[in-house]
Design an enzyme around this catalytic site. Structure first.
Site, PDB file in Angstrom:
ATOM      1  N   GLU B 205     -21.351 -13.119 -68.716  1.00  0.00           N
ATOM      2  CA  GLU B 205     -22.160 -13.252 -69.949  1.00  0.00           C
ATOM      3  C   GLU B 205     -22.205 -11.777 -70.726  1.00  0.00           C
ATOM      4  OE1 GLU B 205     -22.910 -14.750 -67.080  1.00  0.00           O
ATOM      5  OE2 GLU B 205     -23.392 -16.967 -67.731  1.00  0.00           O
ATOM      6  N   HIS B 274     -34.077 -21.154 -64.058  1.00  0.00           N
ATOM      7  CA  HIS B 274     -33.321 -22.040 -64.989  1.00  0.00           C
ATOM      8  C   HIS B 274     -34.198 -22.554 -65.958  1.00  0.00           C
ATOM      9  CE1 HIS B 274     -30.148 -21.195 -61.929  1.00  0.00           C
ATOM     10  NE2 HIS B 274     -29.249 -21.927 -62.641  1.00  0.00           N
TER      11      HIS B 274
HETATM   12  C1  LIG Z   1     -25.246 -15.638 -64.892  1.00  0.00           C
HETATM   13  C2  LIG Z   1     -24.955 -16.996 -64.803  1.00  0.00           C
HETATM   14  N1  LIG Z   1     -24.003 -17.779 -65.451  1.00  0.00           N
HETATM   15  C3  LIG Z   1     -24.019 -19.072 -65.491  1.00  0.00           C
HETATM   16  C4  LIG Z   1     -24.773 -19.716 -64.199  1.00  0.00           C
HETATM   17  C5  LIG Z   1     -24.474 -21.090 -64.230  1.00  0.00           C
HETATM   18  N2  LIG Z   1     -23.632 -21.321 -62.811  1.00  0.00           N
HETATM   19  C6  LIG Z   1     -24.148 -21.463 -61.645  1.00  0.00           C
HETATM   20  S1  LIG Z   1     -23.002 -21.537 -60.512  1.00  0.00           S
HETATM   21  C7  LIG Z   1     -21.665 -21.209 -61.271  1.00  0.00           C
HETATM   22  C8  LIG Z   1     -20.336 -21.129 -60.782  1.00  0.00           C
HETATM   23  C9  LIG Z   1     -20.189 -20.082 -59.828  1.00  0.00           C
HETATM   24  O1  LIG Z   1     -19.107 -20.082 -58.994  1.00  0.00           O
HETATM   25  P1  LIG Z   1     -18.671 -19.126 -57.687  1.00  0.00           P
HETATM   26  O2  LIG Z   1     -19.519 -17.643 -58.022  1.00  0.00           O
HETATM   27  O3  LIG Z   1     -17.289 -19.356 -57.420  1.00  0.00           O
HETATM   28  O4  LIG Z   1     -19.542 -19.884 -56.785  1.00  0.00           O
HETATM   29  P2  LIG Z   1     -19.604 -21.411 -56.021  1.00  0.00           P
HETATM   30  O5  LIG Z   1     -20.486 -22.241 -56.934  1.00  0.00           O
HETATM   31  O6  LIG Z   1     -18.354 -21.710 -55.953  1.00  0.00           O
HETATM   32  O7  LIG Z   1     -20.337 -21.214 -54.631  1.00  0.00           O
HETATM   33  C10 LIG Z   1     -21.952 -21.093 -62.791  1.00  0.00           C
HETATM   34  C11 LIG Z   1     -21.212 -20.843 -63.833  1.00  0.00           C
HETATM   35  C12 LIG Z   1     -25.483 -19.013 -63.516  1.00  0.00           C
HETATM   36  N3  LIG Z   1     -26.288 -19.662 -62.654  1.00  0.00           N
HETATM   37  N4  LIG Z   1     -25.619 -17.653 -63.934  1.00  0.00           N
END
Ligand SMILES: Cc1ncc(C[n+]2csc(CCOP(=O)(O)OP(=O)(O)O)c2C)c(N)n1
Ligand SMILES: [Mg+2]
Lengths: 345, 471
Positions: B205, B274
Site C-alpha cells: 500500500e 478491519h
Molecule cells: C496491509 C494489508 N493489505 C491488504 C490486506 C488484505 N489481505 C489480507 S490477506 C492478503 C493476502 C496475503 O497473502 P500472503 O502474505 O501470501 O499470506 P497467505 O494469505 O497466503 O497466508 C491480503 C491482500 C491486509 N490484511 N493488510
C-alpha cells in the site's frame, strides 16, 4: 512447564528435534518425533476442518483463514524451538497457536466469539495471543509480523536470555516495505530472529509470479547479508532441520536467518474466496503427491507402526476437536461490560 | 442419525444466496469434503462440501432457488442404510443464528433436533428482495429514468464511464484486475480496458499509493483502490503528505488529481483491525476532499465528480451498502457536485445529520419517530470536506435541534465538528444541546453481542432525538 491441560501437552511438541544439522542437511526423525509431528499436524488439520464447518453454520463470523495444507511449516518449526522462543504470525494463525500448545477449546471459543476464548471473544480468528505460550499473535494487517517479530528479537537480545523470535509471514507479505526495513535493522543489530516466509504460492488471488520480481524468497535477505534457505515446507523434517540450523545461528549471536518454506494452502484464501485463480487439478496434485501429513503417515507405516496405532491417534485428535467445538458452541458470549475493558491499563 | 446441511454463510456479510445447482442427487453416497452443491452470492460462486459421511437422503431446496437465507436447511444427510420418511425432512430453521446468536449454540441444536422436527414443505426460506428506494436529490431532473442499481454496480459504472471518457484515468490496487476486485467493485474493468489501465499490485500500500500520487503529479488520473481503508493506514503518509500538501508546497504548480477509494468502517465481525471508520481522520486534512456516499445514486454521481476533480479525493465506501439497491438515474453525464449536502427527508422537529451507512439508520429512525408524531429532517452530508455547513445550519435554524450520527469514534469525530459549527453559527436557534450518536469509544470487538453494542444503532438515534426534544 506445568501440563495445565492434556490437550495442550498433546499439541506441544517443542524440543523434539535433537542434534545439530550440517548446512542444509535434513535430519532423520526418530519414531517418537514422527509420531509427535503426525499428531500435531493432524490436530491442526482436523481443527481447521471443524472451524470451516462452524463457519458455514454461522457460528464463526468475519474472516476465517484456514491453515490446511501448511501444517508442516509451523509444526516443524515448533519441534526445533524452545518454549521460551517467541512465535508471531499474521491472520492465518490457528495452526501456530495449536503448535505453541495453546488449548484447542479456547482457540475455538475465540473463533466463535465466546468469553473463554483467548481474547475473551474480542479478537476473533485473526487476533489471538498467549503471553504464557509466547505466542504474540495473530495480526490482521499484512506485513505487520516482520517488524513486530524483530521487536521481540530486540527484547531477546536486550535481555540476553538466549531466546529467539520465530517470525512468520506470507509470500504476499514478503513484498511489504516494512519487511526490508526489518531485515536491515535485524542484520545491523544482529537480532536473534528467524524470518520464515510461508510461500503458499498465492496471496489471496495473486500468484507469486504475478506479484514478485524476485520469486526466490530465500534470496530476499541477500542484500542485507542475511543467510537464506529455501526448503520443502511440506516435509516436516526439512522444516525442523532448517529451523534448527537457523536457531543455532541466532543463538550463536550471528544475527537473523531467513527461511522460505515452500508450501500450499488447500482451501480458499478465506471462507469467502471461490479460488478461481487456480485449477482444481493443481490443488488435487499437491494433496495427492505432497500432503505433509500423508508423508509422515507413510513413513510411520513403513517404519512398522500399525494402522491401529495411527487410528488411535486419529480418534484422539477427533475427540479433542469435537470437545473444542462443543465447548466453543456452549460457552457464553462475553459479558456486555467487557465492551469497555482492556482499552488501556 | 440424520444431519441437516444448512445454507452456509460464506462471507462476513452474506445473508442469503442462490442455490445454483446440486452436484449430487438424492440417494448418492457422500463423504466429508465432497462437493455437493454450488451456491452463488452477489460476489462469487462457492462450493458446498459435505461435512459428514452418509447418503444424500433429501434435497430440501431445489437447484436454481434464489434468495435462500443463510442457515436454511438445504438437504438431509442420513447414515447409509437409514430410511428417512418425509417426517424427518427438516423444517427451515425458525431463526437464523448466524447474525446474532443470542442463545449460544442455537445452530447446532437446530441440527441435532432436525430429525424430530415435523414435516415441512421443501421450500427455501426465501428472503424477499428489498424494493429499491428512491433517492431524493436535487441533481436528478424530473422525469429521469431510474433503474434499481446496487452501490457496487454504481461505482463500477462510474469508473467505466470515466475511463471511456478520459484515457488518463486508470485503476490501480490489489486484486482489482484478474480477481475482479476483492469486493467485486471493479468487475469487468480488466475485460474492457485491459491490464495497462487496470493494474493489479503486490500488497504494498505504501508503495503503490505513492506511485499513484507520482503518476497524478505527472498528469494521469489514478483511481487508487484500497482493499479496505484499514490498509490505507500503511499509505496515509502519501495520502496526507504527498497528495494533500504538494499543491500548496509547490505554490500552486503541482496538483494531484487522484481518487483514493475503497470500503471504510465496519463490515460484519471482522474485528478491530478491519473495522475502523476513517472519516474524521481524512476530513481533518486541508488539501484533501473527502466523500462518503449513502446510496448508489449518490455514489455514482459523486465518484464521477471525484475522478474529474483536479484535487486528491478520499472516497469512503461501505461494504454493507455494496449489495444494496437504490433507484439510480440513467443520464448521459450524471454528476453530483462535491461539497453539497442533500436533505434525504424533510421534517420540522429535529435535524439528523449523517453520512454513509449512518443515513440508513437516520431514515429508519425517522420513520419510527414519525409514528410518534416527531418529524425528523435527515441531512445527508455526502461530502465531509469541504463540509456543507450552510445546509446543516439552514436545517437547524428551522428545527432548533440537532443530532449527529456516525459510526466512528466520538472524540474529535465528525459529530464533534458538527456540534462546534452549529453552536458557532446557529447558537441562538438551538433549543437543546447538539447530541451525538457515535461508535463506542473502543476498538471494534469481534464477539457478535459486543460488536452490536459497539456500533451506533437505530434505537440510539431514536433515544437521542427524544433527549433533544426533552421527551
Ligand atoms: C496491509 C494489508 N493489505 C491488504 C490486506 C488484505 N489481505 C489480507 S490477506 C492478503 C493476502 C496475503 O497473502 P500472503 O502474505 O501470501 O499470506 P497467505 O494469505 O497466503 O497466508 C491480503 C491482500 C491486509 N490484511 N493488510
Ligand atoms: Mg501466500
Amino acid at each position: 512447564m506445568p501440563a495445565a491441560d492434556k490437550n495442550a501437552k498433546f499439541a506441544d511438541v517443542a524440543g523434539a528435534a535433537e542434534g545439530a544439522p550440517a548446512e542444509g542437511e535434513i535430519l532423520a526423525f526418530s519414531r517418537e518425533q514422527e509420531l509427535a509431528a503426525y499428531r500435531a499436524m493432524l490436530l491442526i488439520r482436523r481443527f481447521e476442518e471443524k472451524a470451516g464447518q462452524l463457519y458455514g453454520m454461522g457460528l464463526i463470523g468475519g474472516f476465517c483463514h484456514l491453515y490446511i495444507g501448511q501444517e508442516a511449516v509451523v509444526v516443524g518449526a515448533r519441534m526445533s524451538a524452545k518454549s521460551s522462543d517467541q512465535f508471531i504470525t499474521a491472520y492465518r494463525d490457528h495452526g501456530h497457536m495449536l503448535a505453541c500448545g495453546m488449548e484447542p477449546k479456547r482457540v475455538m471459543a475465540e473463533l466463535t466469539g465466546r468469553r473463554s476464548g483467548y481474547s475473551k471473544g474480542k479478537g476473533g480468528s485473526m487476533h489471538m495471543f498467549s503471553r504464557e505460550k509466547n505466542f504474540y499473535g495473530g495480526h490482521g494487517i499484512v506485513g505487520a509480523p516482520a517488524p513486530l517479530g524483530a521487536g521481540l528479537a530486540f527484547a531477546d537480545l536486550y535481555r540476553g536470555d538466549g531466546s529467539v523470535s520465530l517470525t512468520f509471514f506470507g509470500d504476499g507479505a514478503a513484498n511489504q516495505g516494512q519487511v526490508y526495513e526489518s531485515f536491515n535493522m535485524a542484520e545491523l543489530w544482529k537480532l536473534p530472529i528467524v524470518f520464515i516466509v510461508e510461500n503458499n504460492r498465492y496471496a489471496m488471488g495473486t500468484s507469486v509470479a504475478r506479484s514478485s520480481a524476485q520469486a526466490n524468497f530465500s534470496m530476499r535477505g541477500a542484500a542485507f547479508n542475511i543467510p537464506g534457505r529455501q526448503i520443502d515446507g511440506m516435509d516436516v523434517r526439512a522444516v525442523a532441520s532448517a529451523v534448527r540450523e537457523a536457531l543455532d545461528w541466532c543463538r550463536a549471536g550471528k544475527g537473523p536467518f531467513l527461511i522460505e518454506a515452500q508450501t500450499y494452502r488447500y482451501r480458499g484464501h478465506s471462507m469467502s474466496d471461490p479460488a478461481k485463480y487456480r485449477s482444481k487439478e493443481e490443488v488435487q496434485k499437491v494433496r495427492e503427491e505432497h500432503d505433509p501429513i500423508e508423508q509422515v503417515r507413510a513413513r510411520l507405516l513403513a517404519g512398522g507402526a500399525s494402522e491401529d496405532e495411527l487410528k488411535q491417534v486419529d480418534a484422539a485428535v477427533r475427540r479433542i476437536v469435537s470437545e473444542a467445538a462443543d465447548f466453543a458452541t456452549n460457552d457464553p458470549e462475553p459479558d456486555p461490560s467487557e465492551l469497555w475493558t482492556d482499552v488501556v491499563l | 442419525m440424520t444431519v441437516n446441511v444448512l445454507m452456509p454463510a460464506l462471507s462476513p456479510t452474506m445473508e442469503q444466496g442462490k442455490l445454483a445447482k446440486w452436484l449430487k442427487n438424492e440417494g448418492d453416497k457422500v463423504k466429508a469434503g465432497d462437493v455437493i452443491a454450488e451456491i452463488e452470492t452477489d460476489k462469487a460462486t462457492m462450493e458446498v462440501e459435505a461435512v459428514d459421511e452418509g447418503v444424500l437422503a433429501r434435497i430440501l431446496v431445489p437447484g436454481g432457488a434464489e434468495n435462500v437465507a443463510v442457515n436454511t436447511p438445504i438437504a438431509v444427510i442420513a447414515e447409509e442404510g437409514e430410511e428417512i420418511g418425509p417426517a424427518e425432512a427438516a423444517a427451515p430453521a425458525a431463526s437464523a443464528p448466524a447474525k446474532a446468536p443470542d442463545i449460544p449454540a442455537s445452530a447446532p441444536q437446530a441440527v441435532a433436533a432436525a430429525a424430530t422436527v415435523p414435516a415441512a414443505p421443501a421450500e427455501p426460506a426465501a428472503v424477499p428482495a428489498a424494493p429499491s428506494p428512491a433517492v431524493a436529490a436535487p441533481e436528478i431532473p424530473p422525469d429521469t429514468t431510474l433503474i434499481p442499481m446496487t452501490m457496487r454496480e454504481a461505482l463500477r459504472d462510474a469508473m467505466a464511464e470515466e475511463m471511456r471518457r478520459d484515457q488518463n484515468v486508470f485503476v490501480i490496487g490489489e486484486e482489482v484486475a484478474e480477481y475482479q476486485g476483492a469486493y467485486k467493485v471493479t468487475q469487468g474493468l480488466l475485460q474492457e480496458f485491459g491490464p495497462r489501465r487496470v493494474v493489479d499490485t503486490p500488497i504494498t500500500e505504501y508503495g503503490f499509493a505513492g506511485l499513484a500520487v507520482g503518476a497524478a503529479f505527472a498528469g494521469l488520473r489514478p483511481i487508487c483502490e484500497f482493499m479496505t481503508f484499514n490498509f490505507a493506514m500503511q499509505a496515509i503518509d502519501h495520502i496526507v503528505n504527498s497528495a494533500g500538501k504538494t499543491l500548496y508546497m509547490s505554490g500552486g504548480q503541482i496538483n494531484c488529481p487522484i481518487v483514493f477509494r475503497g470500503p471504510n468502517g465496519a463490515a460484519a465481525r471482522v474485528a478491530a483491525q478491519h473495522s475502523q471508520d476513517y472519516a474524521a481522520w481524512f476530513s481533518q486534512v486541508p488539501g484533501l476532499k473527502v466523500v462518503a456516499p449513502s446510496n448508489a445514486s449518490d455514489a455514482k454521481g459523486l465518484l464521477k465528480s471525484a475522478i474529474r476533480d483536479a484535487n486528491p479525493v478520499v472516497f469512503l465506501e461501505n461494504e454493507i451498502l455494496y449489495g444494496k439497491q437504490w433507484d439510480t438515474p440513467i443520464l448521459e453525464d450524471f454528476l453530483i457536485p462535491i461539497g453539497k449536502a442533500r436533505v434525504a427527508r424533510a421534517g420540522e422537529d429535529v435535524t439528523l445529520v449523517s453520512f454513509s451507512i449512518g443515513v440508513s439508520h437516520c431514515l429508519t429512525a425517522a420513520e419510527a419517530l414519525a409514528k410518534e408524531g416527531i418529524e425528523a429532517e435527515v441531512v445527508d452530508l455526502r461530502t465531509l470536506r469541504p463540509m456543507d455547513v450552510p445546509a446543516i445550519i439552514e436545517s437547524v435554524r428551522k428545527t432548533g435541534r440537532c443530532v449527529a450520527v456516525e459510526e466512528g469514534w466520538p472524540q474529535c469525530g465528525i459529530g464533534a465538528e458538527i456540534a462546534a459549527r452549529v453552536q458557532e453559527e446557529a447558537f441562538d436557534y438551538l433549543d437543546a444541546p447538539v447530541l451525538r450518536v457515535t461508535g463506542k469509544d473502543v476498538p471494534m470487538p469481534y464477539a457478535a453481542n459486543l460488536e452490536k453494542l459497539a456500533l451506533p444503532s437505530v434505537a440510539e438515534v431514536i433515544a437521542a432525538v427524544k433527549a433533544a426534544l426533552y421527551r
